[in-house]
Motif scaffolding. Structure first.
Motif: not given
Lengths: 752, 153, 278
Positions: A74-79, A302-307, A334-350
C-alpha cells in the motif's frame, strides 16, 4: 457578493430526497461482490490455508498475494504495508485472502470455507510492550519515526524556574465512525486499465496506489469519487487498500467487483486515531510565566507505518499549545504495535497533544493557585511572538479575541468559583481550553505538493470547477462555487462543480489537513482570476478597447461605449469562437516561508487558526454520569466563506471532540477489538449534546481566499480538555486519561 | 414468498425470501436506494422508514412481516415539490455528508405527524435514534423546528 | 433458506410449536441483529407478529394484564400503564429510541432474557406473573422463577409467552426506575434498578421490593437487602447499611460496558438515593 453568505449546499436537494448516490447505491448487471478473509491473530506466521472440499470453488474467484502483478504494498510513506499478507501477519484484521462471487451470500459462504492455521508469535499490544520490544515489528526498536524540537536551553531554564510542574496524560484510540462504511467498485477493462469508483477523500492517493500495485501508467488508472458519507480522515489513506483489493478481484474474475464493508469489518480493519502517552514537565515563575517546557510524546502507530510520521510531526509541533515559551524540548516517537494501523483522523495528532497540553495548563494553574484564564492570558501567543519551532507569527493571530469571547460569553470567571462548592448530588462544573491548529501541510509540504486546480468555461457559458478536492460533507462544492462566483463577479448559478474524476481534474493534493478552503480555495481563486483575465482579453479584442477597461460584475460585462453584456451570453459566444477556455493555477507559498526539515525549526505552517472552548457539565454523584449542559466555542478561521457551513463544521467537530473526551473508547482483548459495533462503541446522540453557541472570529489571512484559513480540524482539538476540566471543576477529580467515563471519574474520586 | 407492498403510494409485488430485511428489499428489489444502511443493528437509524405510519428501522424488519403494509421512504416524502421539512433541511444547511439524512427526515416527519409543535428537547428525543457524525445535530434540530413553524403558518 | 410460519391464530402457533423446533420472532429487534453480527438466522422461524390478541392491555381486578406483543410505544402511551405501573413506562422510554420502541415488545424483552433487559427489573420488583400457553392450556409462572440461568428460562419448546399479570401499584406506594447506561439515549445498561416501597409517616418501611439488571447472570431481586429494610425505620445508618448490603448482594462482572467495582458502588449509591427521599 457570494463570499460570506450562508448559501445552501450545492448538492443539498439530492441529499434530502434520497437521490444522492453513494457507492453502495450503484450496481450493474454483471457485477460481483468481494469479501476479505482476515487474520484472527495479532502476530504470527501463516502455516496453512485450507480450502474446504465441501465447497465448489469454481463458482468464485480467490485472490492472494501471489496474484499481485507488481508490488504487494500500500504505497504511502514507508513501503512496509503489504496489500495482502504473505507469510507473516502483524495484526488482527490484516487481509490475507480475497474472494469475489456473483452474490454477497456466496462470497460470504466461500470465506467461511477457508481455514487458516497460524504459529502465534509474541505480540506487542501497547506502547510499553512496543518500547520493550516484546515483539519485533519494525526495525530493531519498533520506532517508526522520531522527532525532536529544541529551542533555547531547557536545562538552564529549569535551574532558574521557581516552580516545576509535571504531568502524564494518556489518550486511547478513537474511531472516525463515518456513517457510510468504506466501499468501492473496481472495473478492469480489456486493455488492463482500471476504473475505481468509491467513497474517498483523496482520489489521487488511490490513483497512485493502484498504479504501483499493477504497474500501470497515469492514463490507465481512473479514480472517480462517488457521494461520500463522511470521512474525517478515515477515508484519506484507507480506501487505497479497499480499492487495491477490489481491483485485484476484478482483474482476476473479469467483472466489476464491489466491496462495501459491513460496519463490524470497517470498524475492526480500518485506521483509527493514534493512542498517545504524553508527559509534560514545565518550569515557571511563581506568578505563572512559562520558562521551560519539556514534552515527551509517544504515539501508538499500529502494525504498519501508514501516515504515522506525519501525524506525529503535527502532534510534536502543537505539543505546547498556543503559548510562548523561550526554552522548549519536545521529543516525539511513534512506535509499532500488533494492532491495526492507526492513521488520519480529523485533528491528526493535535487532539492528543492538545488534551495533554491543556490539562497540564489546568494542573499548573491549580498548583500555582492562579486562575487558569490568567495563566493562559499571560503566556498566549500574540502577533509578533515566536512559536516552539521558532516561527514568528506575523499576521492573523486571533488568540486574544477567541479567549476573551468565550470567557465573557460563558461568564467563566464567576461560574468557576460558584461551582467549586456543590450543594447536592448533582455537581456542576465549567472548563476551558485554548488551542491552535496549523492550516495546510506541515513545513514545506504544500510546496512539495504544489496543488493544482482549474476552471473551465463551457458551451453553456457556465464556469466549471475542476479539482481533486472532494466534497465529503464539509462543503467543498459550495464554498468553491462561492469563491469562483465572487472572483468572476458572476452569479452562483453560473458556476458548477465538475466530476471528481482523475481523468478530468488536476491533482489538487489530498482533501486533508484543513487545506481545502485555505490552500486549494486560494488556487481556485487564482484560476478564476486567470479566467477572468482571459475573458476580459477576448472581450477587449472584440469591442476594441484596452483590457483594463473591461469590468465584470454582477453577471455583466461592461466596457466603454458599449451596452452592458451578459456574462453568460458573452461566455457562450467566446466558447463558440475560441473553443472551451480553461485556466489553471498552482499553489505557491506565501513569501518568506522557511522550514528546516532536519532541525525542525522555522515556519511550520503558513498560518494557524485559533480556538477557545468553554464546556459546562453536571455530574451525577450517585452514578458519576456526566451531562454536558453548555458549549461555547470561538474560532478564528480568518474568514467564513459560508458562515452556516463553517458553524456546521465547528458544531460537528465539537461533538466528535466531546465524544472523544466523554465516551468513545475502543475496547481490546489480545489485539482484537471487542466493541466494533454501534451498540457498544458509544458516540453522542442528539440527547447527549446540549445547544451550542458557535462564534466565528475573522482575523484575515492575507494569503488565503478572501482571508480564509483552516477550519476543518480546529473544532476537534479543544473539546476533550474543556470537558475534562469542567469535570475537575465539578467534582475535584482530575482525570488524566480519556474518555472520562463514569468508571474513570469514580476511580479518580477514590484516589483523591 | 410473494409479498405485496404499497411503497410511497405505489403497489408492488415482490418474490423474495421471507426473512430478507425490508431494507434490502427496498434497495435491491424495488431499487429505492435512498434508505441507507449504517450499522445493520437498529442503532443508527439511517434505514428508518414508515411502516403503516410508524417509524421503524428497516434493517430489523423481515419482509414477511410487512405483507400488505404501507411503506414510506425518503423518496416518498415529496413528489415534484420538496416537503416543508426537506426544504427546511436545505435552508438550514442541516445535511453535511448526507448519509444519515434520509433516516433523519423520516424520524423528524414521524415526530411532526404526532406533535406538530415540538420543543427543541422533544425534537432531540425524537431523533435520538438517528446517529449523525457530521453536524453535531444543531442544524438538524433547527431545521425540524423551522419546519414545524412553517406548518403552523 | 429459512422456513417462516406466519400465524394469525394462537392455536396455529401452538400447533407449530408442538410439531417443529422453531425460533419465535415478534418485533424482531433482537433476532434481526443476527444478520449483522455474522450469525445465521435460525432455520425455522415462527412469526407471531400478527397475533393481535396478544396486543391487549386490560384491567383485571388488582392486576393489569398486558399482552406479550405490546410494544414499548404502546406501554409508554397507555393511560392505565402510566397510572398503575409508571416504572414500566420509565423503563420502556429508555429502550432504544422511537424506532425500537415502535417495534420491540415486552414479551420479546422477557423471552430474550438478556440480563440487561431494561423492563425486567420492573417486572421482578412487581412480582408479575407470566401467562404461558400451549396446546396443553395456559399456565402461570411467577416472573421471579422464570429464569434458570444466563438467558435460560422455564419456557418449554412448545410454549408461547402470552402476557403478564402486573399487580397494580398502590396509592401509597412509591416506585422508581433507574437506568445507568452508556449514554443518554440508545444505551445498553450498566446497571438497571426498579425500586418499590411503602414508607409510613414515621419513616418505617412497610414494604420494599428491589429488582436489578446487568449485575448478575439474570435479572434478580435483592432479597437480603429487602429483608434488612422491611420493617425498619429509615435512618442515616440504615441507608449506609443498605448501601453496603446491596452492593455486596449483587454479582456483577467486568465487561465491555463497565466494571464490577463501578457497578457495585453505583448500585449502592442508588439505593441510598432512593431511600434519601423519604
Amino acid at each position: 457578493m457570494a463570499v460570506g453568505k450562508s448559501i445552501t449546499r450545492t448538492e443539498g436537494r439530492d441529499k434530502v430526497t434520497g437521490k444522492a448516490k453513494y457507492i453502495d447505491d450503484y450496481t450493474c448487471p454483471d457485477m460481483w461482490y468481494g469479501k476479505t478473509l482476515r487474520s484472527e491473530i495479532a502476530h504470527g506466521r501463516i502455516i496453512s490455508i485450507n480450502f474446504s472440499d465441501s465447497f465448489d470453488w469454481s463458482q468464485v474467484v480467490v485472490v492472494d498475494y501471489k496474484d499481485i502483478p507488481v508490488k504487494n504494498l500500500v504505497a504511502l510513506i514507508f513501503d512496509d504495508q503489504p496489500l495482502l499478507a504473505e507469510s507473516v501477519v502483524k495484526h488482527v484484521g490484516e487481509p490475507i485472502i480475497l474472494i469475489a462471487a456473483p452474490s454477497k451470500e456466496l462470497a460470504e459462504r466461500a470465506i467461511k470455507n477457508i481455514e487458516i492455521t497460524y504459529e502465534a508469535f509474541p505480540a506487542a499490544l501497547s506502547i510499553e510492550e512496543s518500547l520493550s520490544v516484546k515483539a519485533k515489528i519494525f526495525g530493531d526498536d519498533n520506532i517508526f519515526k522520531h522527532y525532536t524540537i529544541t529551542r533555547g536551553s531547557v536545562a538552564d531554564a529549569f535551574q532558574s524556574a521557581e516552580i516545576v510542574v509535571e504531568g502524564s496524560y494518556f489518550v486511547g484510540h478513537q474511531e472516525q465512525l463515518y456513517i457510510e462504511t468504506n466501499g468501492v467498485i473496481a472495473t478492469t477493462k480489456k486493455d488492463g486499465s482500471i476504473i475505481i469508483q468509491g467513497s474517498m477523500q483523496c482520489p489521487y492517493y488511490i490513483h497512485r496506489a493502484i498504479k504501483e500495485i499493477f504497474g500501470l501508467s497515469d492514463e490507465q488508472v481512473v479514480v472517480i469519487q462517488t457521494v461520500t458519507g463522511g470521512g474525517f480522515g478515515g477515508k484519506e489513506d484507507f480506501p487505497s487498500v479497499v480499492a487495491g483489493h477490489a481491483a485485484l478481484l476484478s482483474r482476476k474474475c473479469g467483472h466489476p467487483v464491489k466491496i462495501v464493508y459491513e460496519r463490524g469489518e470497517d470498524f475492526a480493519a480500518s485506521t483509527k486515531r493514534h493512542p498517545a502517552l504524553i508527559k509534560h514537565r514545565t518550569g515557571l515563575t511563581r506568578d505563572g510565566q512559562l520558562l521551560a517546557t519539556e514534552v515527551d510524546i509517544t504515539f501508538d502507530g499500529g502494525a504498519y507505518c501508514t501516515l504515522s510520521p506525519v501525524v506525529l510531526s503535527r502532534g510534536v509541533i502543537h505539543a505546547i499549545g498556543p503559548y510562548k515559551c523561550p526554552n522548549v524540548k519536545i521529543n516525539g516517537s511513534v512506535v509499532a504495535t500488533n494492532t491495526p494501523p492507526n492513521g488520519a483522523f480529523r485533528g491528526f495528532g493535535v487532539p492528543q497533544a492538545c488534551f495533554a497540553g491543556e490539562m497540564h495548563m489546568e494542573k499548573i494553574a491549580k498548583t500555582l493557585g492562579i486562575s487558569s484564564v490568567e495563566l493562559r492570558r499571560k503566556n498566549m501567543l500574540r502577533e509578533g511572538d515566536i512559536t516552539s519551532t521558532g516561527q514568528k507569527l506575523l499576521y492573523s493571530v486571533g488568540t486574544q479575541e477567541v479567549l476573551d469571547t468565550v470567557i465573557e460569553r460563558s461568564d467563566y470567571l464567576s461560574r468557576v468559583e460558584e461551582y467549586k462548592n456543590p450543594s447536592d448530588n448533582k455537581c456542576r462544573g465549567i472548563g476551558l481550553s485554548f488551542f491552535y491548529h496549523g492550516g495546510g501541510f506541515t513545513g514545506s509540504g504544500e510546496e512539495k505538493i504544489k496543488g493544482k486546480a482549474a476552471v473551465e468555461l463551457d458551451t453553456h457559458g457556465q464556469v466549471k470547477i475542476l479539482t481533486a478536492s472532494t466534497e465529503i460533507g464539509q462543503g467543498t462544492k459550495t464554498i468553491f462555487r462561492q469563491i469562483v462566483a465572487e472572483e468572476l463577479g458572476i452569479s452562483l448559478d453560473s458556476v458548477i462543480f465538475g466530476d471528481t474524476d482523475t481523468s478530468k481534474v488536476p491533482d489538487s493534493g489530498p482533501t486533508v489537513a484543513s487545506r481545502t478552503c485555505m490552500v486549494v480555495g486560494k488556487v481556485i481563486q487564482m484560476a478564476a482570476a486567470n479566467l477572468k483575465n482571459e475573458i476580459k482579453k477576448l472581450v477587449a479584442q472584440k469591442v476594441n478597447c484596452d483590457i483594463s477597461q473591461v469590468e465584470i460584475a454582477n453577471g455583466q460585462i461592461s466596457c466603454p461605449d458599449v451596452e452592458k453584456l451578459s456574462f453568460t451570453q458573452t461566455a457562450i459566444e467566446c466558447v463558440k469562437e475560441h473553443g472551451e477556455i480553461k485556466t489553471m493555477a498552482q499553489y505557491s507559498s506565501p513569501p518568506g516561508i522557511k522550514w528546516d526539515e532536519i532541525n525542525y525549526t522555522g515556519d511550520a505552517y503558513p498560518v494557524f487558526s485559533y480556538g477557545a472552548d468553554v464546556v459546562e457539565v453536571e455530574v451525577d454523584m450517585d452514578t458519576y454520569e456526566v451531562k454536558i449542559t453548555k458549549v461555547i466555542t470561538a474560532s478564528d478561521i480568518g474568514k467564513a466563506i459560508n458562515p452556516a457551513m463553517a458553524e456546521g463544521q465547528i458544531e460537528g467537530g465539537m461533538v466528535q471532540a466531546l465524544g472523544y473526551g466523554l465516551c468513545e473508547e475502543v475496547v481490546w482483548r489480545d489485539g482484537k477489538i471487542l466493541n466494533n459495533r454501534f451498540t457498544n462503541y458509544i458516540i453522542p446522540t442528539a440527547l447527549d449534546i446540549p445547544e451550542m453557541e458557535t462564534i466565528l472570529v475573522e482575523k484575515p489571512y492575507p494569503y488565503g481566499p478572501y482571508g480564509a484559513k483552516g477550519l476543518g480540524e480546529l473544532p476537534m482539538d479543544g473539546g476533550a480538555p474543556a470537558l475534562v476540566a469542567a469535570i475537575a471543576n465539578a467534582t475535584g477529580a482530575f482525570i488524566t486519561e480519556i474518555p472520562a467515563t463514569p468508571e474513570r471519574i469514580l476511580a479518580a474520586l477514590e484516589a483523591k | 414468498m410473494s409479498v405485496q407492498l404499497n411503497i410511497n403510494n405505489k403497489d408492488y409485488v415482490v418474490e423474495v425470501a421471507p426473512m430478507k430485511r425490508l431494507l434490502d428489499v427496498l434497495r435491491e428489489d424495488i431499487g429505492l436506494t435512498g434508505t441507507k444502511e449504517g450499522c445493520g443493528e437498529g442503532e443508527c437509524g439511517a434505514c428508518s422508514v414508515f411502516i403503516d405510519g410508524s417509524v421503524v428501522n428497516s434493517c430489523l424488519v423481515p419482509v414477511c412481516q410487512t405483507n400488505g403494509s404501507k411503506i414510506t421512504t425518503v423518496e416518498g416524502l415529496s413528489n415534484n415539490e420538496l416537503s416543508k421539512l426537506q426544504q427546511a433541511f436545505i435552508d438550514c444547511n442541516a445535511a453535511q455528508c448526507g448519509i444519515c439524512i434520509p433516516g433523519m427526515l423520516i424520524a423528524a416527519q414521524a415526530l411532526l405527524d404526532l406533535n406538530p409543535n415540538p420543543s427543541r428537547g422533544e425534537i432531540r428525543e425524537a431523533i435520538a435514534g438517528n446517529l449523525c457524525r457530521c453536524t453535531g445535530y444543531m442544524k438538524i434540530v433547527d431545521a425540524i423546528e423551522i419546519a414545524a413553524t412553517a406548518n403552523k403558518g | 433458506m429459512n422456513t417462516v410460519y406466519s400465524v394469525k391464530e394462537l392455536n396455529e402457533a401452538y400447533k407449530i410449536l408442538s410439531q417443529e423446533s422453531v425460533k419465535v420472532i415478534a418485533g424482531g429487534t433482537d433476532l434481526m441483529v443476527f444478520y449483522s453480527s455474522g450469525l445465521s438466522l435460525p432455520k425455522k422461524i415462527l412469526d407471531i407478529w400478527q397475533l393481535n390478541e396478544l396486543r391487549n392491555i386490560n384491567e383485571e381486578g388488582d392486576y393489569l394484564k398486558i399482552g406479550s406483543l405490546c410494544t414499548y410505544t404502546q406501554l409508554i402511551n397507555d393511560e392505565r400503564v402510566k397510572h398503575f405501573a409508571p416504572c414500566l413506562v420509565s423503563a420502556s422510554k429508555t429502550i432504544g429510541a422511537v424506532q425500537i420502541q415502535n417495534r420491540g415488545t415486552l414479551g420479546g424483552n422477557i423471552v430474550n432474557g438478556s440480563p440487561a433487559g431494561d423492563s425486567l427489573p420492573v417486572l421482578a420488583a412487581f412480582d408479575v406473573k407470566l401467562e404461558i400457553g400451549s396446546l396443553n392450556g395456559i399456565r402461570q409462572v411467577p416472573f421471579n422463577s422464570f429464569y434458570t440461568g444466563y438467558r435460560q428460562t422455564v419456557l418449554a419448546e412448545n410454549e408461547l409467552l402470552l402476557g403478564i399479570l402486573l399487580p397494580k401499584q398502590k396509592d401509597r406506594e412509591k416506585s422508581e426506575f433507574y437506568k445507568v447506561g452508556t449514554r443518554a439515549a440508545q444505551a445498553i445498561s450498566k446497571v438497571v434498578i426498579a425500586f418499590r416501597a411503602i414508607v409510613n409517616a414515621e419513616k418505617k418501611i412497610e414494604f420494599i421490593a428491589i429488582g436489578l439488571g446487568s449485575v448478575a447472570p439474570t435479572v434478580i431481586r435483592a432479597t437480603k437487602t429487602e429483608t434488612l429494610l422491611n420493617g425498619a425505620e429509615i435512618t442515616f445508618d440504615l441507608i449506609e447499611q443498605a448501601r453496603v448490603q446491596l452492593s455486596q448482594e449483587i454479582v456483577p462482572i467486568d465487561d465491555i460496558r463497565s466494571t464490577e467495582h463501578y457497578r457495585r458502588v453505583v448500585t449502592g449509591n442508588l439505593i441510598a438515593k432512593f431511600l434519601r427521599v423519604f
